[in-house]
Enzyme design. Structure first.
Site, PDB file in Angstrom:
ATOM      1  CE1 TYR A   1      -0.717   0.277  15.423  1.00 51.30           C
ATOM      2  CE2 TYR A   1      -1.832   0.519  17.535  1.00 51.30           C
ATOM      3  CZ  TYR A   1      -1.692  -0.115  16.307  1.00 51.30           C
ATOM      4  OH  TYR A   1      -2.552  -1.132  15.971  1.00 51.30           O
TER       5      TYR A   1
ATOM      6  CB  ILE B   1      -1.025   0.029   1.158  1.00 49.36           C
ATOM      7  CG1 ILE B   1      -0.329   0.050   2.531  1.00 49.36           C
ATOM      8  CG2 ILE B   1      -2.020  -1.113   1.056  1.00 49.36           C
ATOM      9  CD1 ILE B   1      -1.261   0.464   3.675  1.00 49.36           C
TER      10      ILE B   1
ATOM     11  CE  LYS C   1       7.732  -5.687  18.308  1.00 52.56           C
ATOM     12  NZ  LYS C   1       6.405  -6.280  18.238  1.00 52.56           N
TER      13      LYS C   1
ATOM     14  CB  VAL D   1      -4.798 -10.257  18.748  1.00 48.88           C
ATOM     15  CG1 VAL D   1      -4.664 -11.636  18.115  1.00 48.88           C
ATOM     16  CG2 VAL D   1      -6.263  -9.811  18.694  1.00 48.88           C
TER      17      VAL D   1
END
Length: 281
Positions: free
Chosen positions: A189, A60, A92, A225
């Site tokens: 993020y 993308i 991270k 998750v």
């Protein structure tokens, strides 16, 4: 023949969404990935489970890759029925790159490239198409400390251009080391996913005025998750993380709700401006 596309589908939640769509979607499912080897390996794994995804390279962040994919889809299928915008990056907590660099790179992939992918592929959406933008609990407006920024981001008249300008301002602030002073959080993020959530509402407004019938887009928090992105700290399985996204990808024709919503991992619609968020996952 109906067709569904998942970006960044070779691992993690993207892989789980491809798996879920292969099991439930009445049509062809494309697992797309930047890296051909990794993408083809993921497809091979799913085929071992008796599923039949197809693979196509898609980066993308690369306009040539997007254009090639557009041409292929137009020629082979004439349109798109499901588009899941999943491809994203996250630094991270231990990352040593300067915060300005993290901000620039994160927003480049997670917001600006996603937006560009939408601009390229939305003309192919068929009537009743479903678009799912992968957001995050980090993409709730509550993550933005500054009241002025909150007001701008939640304005019902916010445009794509204004949203993009705000993201450029964040990158500038981050580069100068004054993003917190300017009301931004200390997480690139989080800002990128707030932008994806805000973009979703803008896109639904545009869809509502589109001559193609019943176009629906929603943003989803997939839950915490167990993936590479969370350093395998999340308690949810990939399948659990994919559940709400797959549900949104398969919403029935002329569904009244959710349309242009921010949806939690348990499929609850969450008030993006006021909250509350339903819980930790």
């Amino acid at each position: 023949m109906k067709v569904a596309i998942v970006t960044g589908g070779n691992k993690g939640i993207g892989y789980g969404i491809v798996k879920g769509l292969c099991e439930k979607f009445n049509g062809t499912v494309y697992l797309t990935a930047r890296n051909v080897g990794r993408g083809e390996a993921a497809v091979a794994e799913l085929k071992k489970l008796g599923l039949k995804p197809k693979f196509h390279q898609l980066d993308i962040t690369d306009q040539n890759s997007l254009d090639t994919f557009y041409d292929y889809m137009k020629k082979e299928y004439g349109g798109i029925d499901v588009l899941v915008n999943n491809a994203a990056i996250a630094y991270k907590v231990t990352a040593t790159e300067p915060f300005g660099e993290q901000a620039k790179n994160t927003l480049h992939v997670n917001y600006f490239s996603l937006l560009n992918a939408c601009h390229t592929l939305f003309p192919l959406l068929n009537p009743h198409a479903r678009v799912v933008n992968l957001s995050s609990s980090a993409g709730h407006l509550a993550r933005i400390p500054g009241q002025k920024l909150k007001k701008k981001l939640s304005s019902p008249t916010l445009t794509e251009d204004q949203l993009s300008d705000l993201m450029k301002q964040f990158i500038e602030s981050a580069t100068e080391g004054k993003h917190q002073q300017d009301g931004w959080p200390n997480s690139a993020y989080s800002v990128s996913k707030v932008a994806v959530s805000a973009l979703t509402f803008i896109q639904q407004h545009a869809f509502d005025a589109d001559p193609r019938e019943d176009l629906v887009v929603n943003a989803v928090h997939p839950g915490y998750v167990d993936t590479d992105m969370t350093s395998h700290k999340g308690p949810l399985t990939i399948e659990e993380g994919a559940d709400a996204a797959v549900y949104l990808a398969l919403l029935p024709i002329n569904v009244k709700s959710p349309r242009g919503c921010y949806v939690w991992s348990n499929r609850d619609i969450v008030d993006w401006v006021k909250g509350p968020t339903p819980g930790p996952y």
